[in-house]
Scaffold this active site. Structure first.
Site, PDB file in Angstrom:
ATOM      1  N   GLY A  67      11.797   5.678   6.660  1.00  0.00           N
ATOM      2  CA  GLY A  67      11.295   5.178   5.304  1.00  0.00           C
ATOM      3  C   GLY A  67      12.517   3.822   4.920  1.00  0.00           C
ATOM      4  N   TRP A  69      11.621   0.706   6.604  1.00  0.00           N
ATOM      5  CA  TRP A  69      10.832  -0.018   6.539  1.00  0.00           C
ATOM      6  C   TRP A  69      10.506  -0.247   5.160  1.00  0.00           C
ATOM      7  CZ3 TRP A  69       8.385  -3.258  10.943  1.00  0.00           C
ATOM      8  CH2 TRP A  69       9.327  -3.351  11.743  1.00  0.00           C
ATOM      9  N   ASP A  88       2.670   8.514   8.157  1.00  0.00           N
ATOM     10  CA  ASP A  88       3.067   8.768   9.496  1.00  0.00           C
ATOM     11  C   ASP A  88       3.073   9.675   9.017  1.00  0.00           C
ATOM     12  OD1 ASP A  88       6.176   7.060  10.662  1.00  0.00           O
ATOM     13  OD2 ASP A  88       5.909   9.718  10.864  1.00  0.00           O
ATOM     14  N   ASP A 112      -2.200  12.061  10.765  1.00  0.00           N
ATOM     15  CA  ASP A 112      -2.522  10.997  11.638  1.00  0.00           C
ATOM     16  C   ASP A 112      -2.396  10.215  11.469  1.00  0.00           C
ATOM     17  OD1 ASP A 112      -3.362   9.703  13.974  1.00  0.00           O
ATOM     18  OD2 ASP A 112      -3.528  12.640  14.689  1.00  0.00           O
ATOM     19  N   ASP A 134       6.783   0.197  12.770  1.00  0.00           N
ATOM     20  CA  ASP A 134       8.287   0.516  13.493  1.00  0.00           C
ATOM     21  C   ASP A 134       7.478   1.592  14.103  1.00  0.00           C
ATOM     22  OD1 ASP A 134      10.296  -0.418  14.858  1.00  0.00           O
ATOM     23  OD2 ASP A 134      11.398   1.408  13.259  1.00  0.00           O
ATOM     24  N   LYS A 174       5.591  -3.229  16.316  1.00  0.00           N
ATOM     25  CA  LYS A 174       6.594  -2.639  17.784  1.00  0.00           C
ATOM     26  C   LYS A 174       6.127  -2.402  18.752  1.00  0.00           C
ATOM     27  CE  LYS A 174       9.626   1.623  17.864  1.00  0.00           C
ATOM     28  NZ  LYS A 174      10.864   1.287  17.360  1.00  0.00           N
TER      29      LYS A 174
END
Length: 218
Positions: A67, A69, A88, A112, A134, A174
Site C-alpha cells: 500500500g 504507492w 492486488d 487477480d 510496482d 516496474k
C-alpha cells in the site's frame, strides 16, 4: 551477497515516515522527476467509458499491496480532488493509513488482475489520468524465468493503459530488465508521446528492476 532481510536506509526511512515499504521512494522520485500526477482535463474517453472528470486526478494502482504507492498518492493529493482505485492479490497493510483507505475517494479490490471480474470492476472506475504499478511476480531465482514473468505482468498493466488510461495520461510500470524488455519499451513508445526507462535511487544497486515511464498517452 546483500542481506535483503536486514533493514536498509530506505526501509528505515519508510518506517519513520509511516509507509509499509521502501518502494514509496521509487514512486516519489518518479513523481518529482516527471511531474507525474496531473489530472487529464480534456480528451477522448476510451470506447464505452465516461470521459475523465475535469480537474479530478483519477489514479489506478495495479499491484498495490502493501500500500505504499497508494498512500503516497492519497497523502500528496489529500487537499485536492483525487480518486484512487487499487488492486492486488494480497490485502493492503492498515498499519499506517490512518483511515485514508476508508475514504470515499479510495477503492480497493483484492483479486487477480487478469480475471474478467476484476478487470471489469477496474475499468468501470475509469478512465484514469495516471496508472502506476510496482507489481512483481513471485521470483524463482532464475533470471530468465523471472524476467519473462515480470514482462508478462507489465504487459497486462499496459493493456490497462490501452483500455483505461485517458488520452494525455501517464504510466509507470516496474519491469525486470532482460531479454524482451527493450521490445516492451518500444511498444510503450507507440502508445505515448514520451517513453523512458528510469531506475530510481531507492532501487537496490544489484537489482535488475527498473521502471518504464510513459508520458502523454496518444
Amino acid at each position: 551477497m546483500t542481506d535483503y532481510k536486514k533493514p536498509d536506509h530506505w526501509q528505515q526511512k519508510a518506517r519513520k515516515e509511516n509507509y509499509p515499504a521502501r518502494s514509496v521512494y521509487k514512486l516519489k522520485e518518479i513523481d518529482e522527476k516527471y511531474g507525474f500526477f496531473k489530472p487529464v482535463l480534456r480528451g477522448r474517453a476510451p470506447a464505452g467509458r465516461a470521459p475523465a472528470s475535469g480537474g479530478v486526478l483519477k489514479v489506478l494502482d495495479v499491484g498495490a499491496a502493501p500500500g505504499s504507492w497508494s498512500l503516497y498518492v492519497l497523502r500528496k493529493m489529500q487537499n485536492r480532488p483525487v480518486f484512487l482505485a487499487a488492486a492486488d492479490l494480497s490485502p493492503l497493510s492498515r498499519e499506517f493509513d490512518n483511515g485514508l483507505f476508508d475514504g470515499e475517494n479510495f477503492f480497493f479490490i483484492q483479486g487477480d488482475i487478469t480475471t474478467a471480474e476484476v478487470t471489469e470492476t477496474i475499468l468501470s472506475k475509469g478512465p484514469y489520468s495516471v496508472i502506476i504499478s510496482d507489481a512483481a511476480p513471485g521470483t524463482t531465482g532464475n533470471h530468465i524465468v523471472d524476467t519473462a514473468r515480470s514482462l508478462e505482468l507489465a504487459e497486462m498493466v499496459i493493456e490497462y493503459a490501452v483500455t483505461a488510461l485517458a488520452p494525455g495520461g501517464n504510466l509507470a510500470v516496474k519491469v525486470f530488465q532482460g531479454s524482451g524488455s527493450d521490445l516492451l519499451l518500444k511498444r510503450i513508445r507507440t502508445l505515448f508521446e514520451t517513453a523512458k526507462s528510469f531506475k530510481p535511487q531507492a532501487c537496490r544497486g544489484e537489482s535488475v528492476e527498473t521502471y518504464f515511464i510513459g508520458l502523454g498517452k496518444k
